[in-house]
Design an enzyme around this catalytic site. Structure first.
Site, PDB file in Angstrom:
ATOM      1  N   GLY A  18      75.800  20.876  51.452  1.00 46.52           N
ATOM      2  CA  GLY A  18      76.490  20.628  52.724  1.00 46.52           C
ATOM      3  C   GLY A  18      75.886  21.416  53.877  1.00 46.52           C
ATOM      4  N   PHE A  89      81.686  26.839  48.625  1.00 41.52           N
ATOM      5  CA  PHE A  89      81.814  26.054  49.863  1.00 41.52           C
ATOM      6  C   PHE A  89      82.525  24.722  49.633  1.00 41.52           C
ATOM      7  CE2 PHE A  89      77.726  28.363  50.793  1.00 41.52           C
ATOM      8  CZ  PHE A  89      78.101  28.961  51.985  1.00 41.52           C
ATOM      9  N   SER A 133      88.657  29.938  56.846  1.00 43.42           N
ATOM     10  CA  SER A 133      88.511  29.296  58.155  1.00 43.42           C
ATOM     11  C   SER A 133      89.405  29.970  59.181  1.00 43.42           C
ATOM     12  CB  SER A 133      88.915  27.831  58.001  1.00 43.42           C
ATOM     13  OG  SER A 133      89.136  27.234  59.247  1.00 43.42           O
ATOM     14  N   TYR A 157      94.889  20.980  55.944  1.00 45.10           N
ATOM     15  CA  TYR A 157      93.583  21.608  55.681  1.00 45.10           C
ATOM     16  C   TYR A 157      93.692  23.127  55.773  1.00 45.10           C
ATOM     17  CZ  TYR A 157      89.031  23.613  56.584  1.00 45.10           C
ATOM     18  OH  TYR A 157      87.930  24.445  56.545  1.00 45.10           O
ATOM     19  N   LYS A 161      93.359  26.391  52.878  1.00 45.75           N
ATOM     20  CA  LYS A 161      92.509  27.587  52.942  1.00 45.75           C
ATOM     21  C   LYS A 161      93.340  28.859  52.773  1.00 45.75           C
ATOM     22  CE  LYS A 161      88.578  25.646  53.294  1.00 45.75           C
ATOM     23  NZ  LYS A 161      87.515  25.875  52.305  1.00 45.75           N
ATOM     24  N   ASN A 206      83.938  14.495  63.691  1.00 40.57           N
ATOM     25  CA  ASN A 206      85.203  15.062  64.170  1.00 40.57           C
ATOM     26  C   ASN A 206      84.936  16.229  65.103  1.00 40.57           C
ATOM     27  OD1 ASN A 206      87.202  13.634  62.430  1.00 40.57           O
ATOM     28  ND2 ASN A 206      85.908  14.514  60.840  1.00 40.57           N
ATOM     29  N   ARG A 239      86.281  27.997  72.324  1.00 41.33           N
ATOM     30  CA  ARG A 239      86.066  28.292  70.909  1.00 41.33           C
ATOM     31  C   ARG A 239      84.955  29.313  70.754  1.00 41.33           C
ATOM     32  NH1 ARG A 239      90.015  25.913  71.089  1.00 41.33           N
ATOM     33  NH2 ARG A 239      90.763  24.120  69.904  1.00 41.33           N
ATOM     34  N   ARG A 300      93.737  16.433  72.047  1.00 38.32           N
ATOM     35  CA  ARG A 300      93.835  16.024  70.651  1.00 38.32           C
ATOM     36  C   ARG A 300      95.029  16.755  70.031  1.00 38.32           C
ATOM     37  NH1 ARG A 300      88.560  17.222  67.036  1.00 38.32           N
ATOM     38  NH2 ARG A 300      89.115  19.352  67.604  1.00 38.32           N
TER      39      ARG A 300
HETATM   40  P1  NAD Z   1      80.282  20.114  54.319  1.00 37.23           P
HETATM   41  O1  NAD Z   1      81.207  18.965  54.120  1.00 37.23           O
HETATM   42  O2  NAD Z   1      78.987  19.876  55.005  1.00 37.23           O
HETATM   43  O3  NAD Z   1      79.980  20.798  52.918  1.00 37.23           O
HETATM   44  C1  NAD Z   1      80.866  20.760  51.821  1.00 37.23           C
HETATM   45  C2  NAD Z   1      80.064  20.331  50.598  1.00 37.23           C
HETATM   46  O4  NAD Z   1      80.949  20.284  49.476  1.00 37.23           O
HETATM   47  C3  NAD Z   1      79.452  18.934  50.744  1.00 37.23           C
HETATM   48  O5  NAD Z   1      78.110  18.971  50.304  1.00 37.23           O
HETATM   49  C4  NAD Z   1      80.304  18.067  49.816  1.00 37.23           C
HETATM   50  O6  NAD Z   1      79.573  16.996  49.271  1.00 37.23           O
HETATM   51  C5  NAD Z   1      80.749  19.068  48.776  1.00 37.23           C
HETATM   52  N1  NAD Z   1      82.007  18.738  48.132  1.00 37.23           N
HETATM   53  C6  NAD Z   1      83.143  18.306  48.707  1.00 37.23           C
HETATM   54  N2  NAD Z   1      84.099  18.093  47.774  1.00 37.23           N
HETATM   55  C7  NAD Z   1      83.535  18.399  46.588  1.00 37.23           C
HETATM   56  C8  NAD Z   1      84.001  18.385  45.249  1.00 37.23           C
HETATM   57  N3  NAD Z   1      85.244  17.993  44.938  1.00 37.23           N
HETATM   58  N4  NAD Z   1      83.166  18.784  44.260  1.00 37.23           N
HETATM   59  C9  NAD Z   1      81.898  19.166  44.553  1.00 37.23           C
HETATM   60  N5  NAD Z   1      81.407  19.199  45.802  1.00 37.23           N
HETATM   61  C10 NAD Z   1      82.209  18.818  46.795  1.00 37.23           C
HETATM   62  O7  NAD Z   1      81.111  21.251  55.071  1.00 37.23           O
HETATM   63  P2  NAD Z   1      80.632  22.643  55.677  1.00 37.23           P
HETATM   64  O8  NAD Z   1      80.816  22.579  57.145  1.00 37.23           O
HETATM   65  O9  NAD Z   1      79.327  23.033  55.121  1.00 37.23           O
HETATM   66  O10 NAD Z   1      81.774  23.583  55.121  1.00 37.23           O
HETATM   67  C11 NAD Z   1      81.598  24.392  53.981  1.00 37.23           C
HETATM   68  C12 NAD Z   1      82.872  25.179  53.712  1.00 37.23           C
HETATM   69  O11 NAD Z   1      83.179  25.957  54.848  1.00 37.23           O
HETATM   70  C13 NAD Z   1      84.102  24.327  53.444  1.00 37.23           C
HETATM   71  O12 NAD Z   1      84.887  24.967  52.465  1.00 37.23           O
HETATM   72  C14 NAD Z   1      84.815  24.312  54.774  1.00 37.23           C
HETATM   73  O13 NAD Z   1      86.202  24.105  54.615  1.00 37.23           O
HETATM   74  C15 NAD Z   1      84.508  25.714  55.269  1.00 37.23           C
HETATM   75  N6  NAD Z   1      84.556  25.861  56.738  1.00 37.23           N
HETATM   76  C16 NAD Z   1      83.797  25.039  57.531  1.00 37.23           C
HETATM   77  C17 NAD Z   1      83.850  25.187  58.915  1.00 37.23           C
HETATM   78  C18 NAD Z   1      83.089  24.277  59.829  1.00 37.23           C
HETATM   79  O14 NAD Z   1      83.466  24.150  60.995  1.00 37.23           O
HETATM   80  N7  NAD Z   1      82.009  23.630  59.392  1.00 37.23           N
HETATM   81  C19 NAD Z   1      84.668  26.183  59.474  1.00 37.23           C
HETATM   82  C20 NAD Z   1      85.407  27.003  58.639  1.00 37.23           C
HETATM   83  C21 NAD Z   1      85.347  26.827  57.267  1.00 37.23           C
HETATM   84  C1  WQD Z   2      85.952  22.193  69.413  1.00 34.31           C
HETATM   85  C2  WQD Z   2      86.454  21.979  70.845  1.00 34.31           C
HETATM   86  C3  WQD Z   2      88.136  20.279  71.003  1.00 34.31           C
HETATM   87  C4  WQD Z   2      85.487  16.997  69.797  1.00 34.31           C
HETATM   88  C5  WQD Z   2      87.572  22.715  63.657  1.00 34.31           C
HETATM   89  C6  WQD Z   2      88.609  22.988  62.606  1.00 34.31           C
HETATM   90  C7  WQD Z   2      88.529  24.423  62.174  1.00 34.31           C
HETATM   91  C8  WQD Z   2      87.129  24.794  61.780  1.00 34.31           C
HETATM   92  C9  WQD Z   2      86.181  24.498  62.856  1.00 34.31           C
HETATM   93  C10 WQD Z   2      86.887  24.238  59.453  1.00 34.31           C
HETATM   94  C11 WQD Z   2      87.964  21.797  70.929  1.00 34.31           C
HETATM   95  C12 WQD Z   2      86.888  19.863  71.749  1.00 34.31           C
HETATM   96  C13 WQD Z   2      86.036  18.227  70.128  1.00 34.31           C
HETATM   97  C14 WQD Z   2      85.300  16.038  70.831  1.00 34.31           C
HETATM   98  C15 WQD Z   2      86.202  17.609  72.415  1.00 34.31           C
HETATM   99  N1  WQD Z   2      86.667  24.014  60.652  1.00 34.31           N
HETATM  100  N2  WQD Z   2      86.393  18.522  71.410  1.00 34.31           N
HETATM  101  N3  WQD Z   2      85.681  16.374  72.092  1.00 34.31           N
HETATM  102  O1  WQD Z   2      88.934  21.857  66.351  1.00 34.31           O
HETATM  103  O2  WQD Z   2      87.944  24.071  67.163  1.00 34.31           O
HETATM  104  O3  WQD Z   2      87.857  23.506  64.790  1.00 34.31           O
HETATM  105  O4  WQD Z   2      86.290  23.097  63.196  1.00 34.31           O
HETATM  106  O5  WQD Z   2      87.479  25.158  58.938  1.00 34.31           O
HETATM  107  O6  WQD Z   2      89.388  24.545  61.100  1.00 34.31           O
HETATM  108  O7  WQD Z   2      89.890  22.733  63.152  1.00 34.31           O
HETATM  109  O8  WQD Z   2      86.414  22.253  66.338  1.00 34.31           O
HETATM  110  O9  WQD Z   2      84.428  20.995  67.053  1.00 34.31           O
HETATM  111  O10 WQD Z   2      86.554  19.730  66.536  1.00 34.31           O
HETATM  112  O11 WQD Z   2      86.444  21.145  68.580  1.00 34.31           O
HETATM  113  O12 WQD Z   2      86.525  17.850  73.583  1.00 34.31           O
HETATM  114  O13 WQD Z   2      84.849  14.891  70.605  1.00 34.31           O
HETATM  115  O14 WQD Z   2      85.893  20.772  71.333  1.00 34.31           O
HETATM  116  O15 WQD Z   2      89.288  19.901  71.710  1.00 34.31           O
HETATM  117  O16 WQD Z   2      88.371  22.396  72.139  1.00 34.31           O
HETATM  118  P1  WQD Z   2      87.901  22.901  66.247  1.00 34.31           P
HETATM  119  P2  WQD Z   2      85.908  20.947  67.075  1.00 34.31           P
END
Ligand code: NAD
Ligand code: WQD
Length: 346
Positions: A18, A89, A133, A157, A161, A206, A239, A300
């Site tokens: 990922g 992850f 997160s 979600y 966590k 998203n 953010r 949103r």
């Molecule tokens: P991502 O979706 O790119 O990576 C997650 C990976 O896990 C993917 O490769 C997916 O195929 C794999 N996966 C999902 N479900 C699975 C399952 N049941 N079994 C095996 N593999 C599975 O997401 P990311 O952005 O790299 O996020 C990684 C971690 O960090 C996640 O736990 C996410 O919740 C957390 N996180 C992400 C963000 C963010 O904004 N990207 C912020 C905070 C926390």
């Molecule tokens: C960022 C800003 C939106 C899209 C999410 C999860 C959080 C963490 C990080 C996993 C906000 C604005 C967004 C768009 C916009 N992930 N926005 N137009 O919501 O801060 O956090 O990702 O753990 O749990 O909630 O991130 O990138 O969606 O939004 O204006 O098309 O951009 O309102 O202010 P967010 P985001």
């Protein structure tokens, strides 16, 4: 900041193909660790792991295509590699989707974590880095957020966590050998500077950065700015965007600090600096030279005005600080999108 780890380890990385996982695999390989990936590719492409090997100059030890909830698959992985530590992850991460299908989120995110730690326990593996997160803090007005700030998840979600954090804390009280680091990432964005690795979400993004880069590359017409009536200087949401390579380096450092203290510890990974949606758009336009058409739309549901980390705890504990600024995040995200307009798709 590249350097060899003092203690090379064999690391199981779930979700290693990922976005954050693949960048972390690069850092681990470059530090001399052996990497075993388990990923079901429900939100990633195996191609990402080929690119990891290309950047690092050597391959991962093994890639297992399996669901992290699958105890038999986990047993086989632990039986065939001498795993020293696990970075977990693998999870689903779309907030809006989690409201629609909460049970799936509890099943994969919580059930995946309990299956994994139960397998770790049975195979004598006691060292875990867990992806948490900033969403655990919920609808807050506290700026910046420390790890002691109140938690109050506002969607399934985020609840998954926080639930995982609590399960892991309970386990640590019961199993003295266990060492867990829960890392609360703020908003990881950007890409590897090679242009080979980046964020390639399935379907409509998203999150804002992949949406922005898809507008810039011509795949989408305009960005919707979700509200300009928040109590912030320009009215748009603020953010703490943090470069994914800084986050990946944080995981490499976490491995070297798993044994600092017994039990469970929680760390924020953020820069400590907030940027508004319009700051991000402006910086992106400056570094890419691409105009970004946007339209202000409704807020949103569930979005808060401002989320910014206080990253002091991790700086004091390991000396980790985010080094890459918003311009670097935009430049690298744009570089990846330009070289891979359709992501990892052939
Ligand atoms: P991502 O979706 O790119 O990576 C997650 C990976 O896990 C993917 O490769 C997916 O195929 C794999 N996966 C999902 N479900 C699975 C399952 N049941 N079994 C095996 N593999 C599975 O997401 P990311 O952005 O790299 O996020 C990684 C971690 O960090 C996640 O736990 C996410 O919740 C957390 N996180 C992400 C963000 C963010 O904004 N990207 C912020 C905070 C926390
Ligand atoms: C960022 C800003 C939106 C899209 C999410 C999860 C959080 C963490 C990080 C996993 C906000 C604005 C967004 C768009 C916009 N992930 N926005 N137009 O919501 O801060 O956090 O990702 O753990 O749990 O909630 O991130 O990138 O969606 O939004 O204006 O098309 O951009 O309102 O202010 P967010 P985001």
């Amino acid at each position: 900041r590249e350097r060899r780890s003092p203690v090379p380890q064999t690391v199981l990385v779930t979700g290693g193909a990922g976005f954050i996982g693949s960048h972390t695999c690069v850092e681990l390989l470059r530090s001399g660790h052996e990497v075993v990936v388990l990923d079901d590719h429900s939100n990633s492409s195996p191609e990402a792991l080929e690119r990891v090997a290309k950047i690092a100059g050597r391959p991962i030890a093994a890639a297992h295509t399996a669901d992290v909830r699958d105890r038999r698959a986990l047993d086989a992985v632990f039986a065939s590699h001498p795993i020293d530590a696990v970075i977990h992850f693998a999870a689903k991460k779309a907030v809006g989707e989690s409201v629609r299908i909460p049970l799936t989120y509890y099943d994969i995110n919580v059930g995946g974590t309990t299956a994994l730690v139960s397998a770790m326990h049975d195979h004598g593996v006691h060292r875990l880095v867990f992806s948490s997160s900033c969403s655990v803090y919920g609808d807050t007005t506290i700026v910046p957020l420390t790890e002691e700030s109140p938690v109050a998840p506002t969607n399934p979600y985020a609840t998954t966590k926080l639930t995982c954090e609590r399960i892991l804390a309970d386990l640590c009280r019961h199993v003295p050998a266990l060492r867990v680091l829960a890392l609360r990432y703020f908003n990881p964005v950007g890409a590897h500077s090679s242009g080979l690795l980046g964020e390639d979400p399935h379907g409509v993004p998203n999150n804002i950065m992949p949406f922005l880069t898809q507008v810039a590359v011509g795949r989408r017409e305009e960005l919707s700015v979700f509200g300009d009536d928040f109590p912030t200087p320009d009215g748009t949401g603020i953010r703490d965007y943090v470069h994914v390579v800084d986050v990946a380096e944080g995981h490499r450092e976490a491995l070297d600090h798993l044994d600092d203290e017994p039990g469970m510890r929680v760390f924020n990974l953020g820069t400590g600096h907030g940027a508004s949606v319009l700051d991000l758009v402006q910086t992106f336009e400056e570094v890419s030279g691409q105009p970004i058409p946007y339209r202000v739309t409704e807020r949103r549901p569930g979005d808060v005005a401002e989320l910014v980390a206080d990253p002091a705890r991790v700086a004091a504990a390991w000396g980790w600080t985010a080094r890459r600024d918003l311009a670097a995040m935009c430049r690298d995200a744009w570089n990846f999108q330009q070289h891979n307009p359709y992501g990892y798709a052939p």
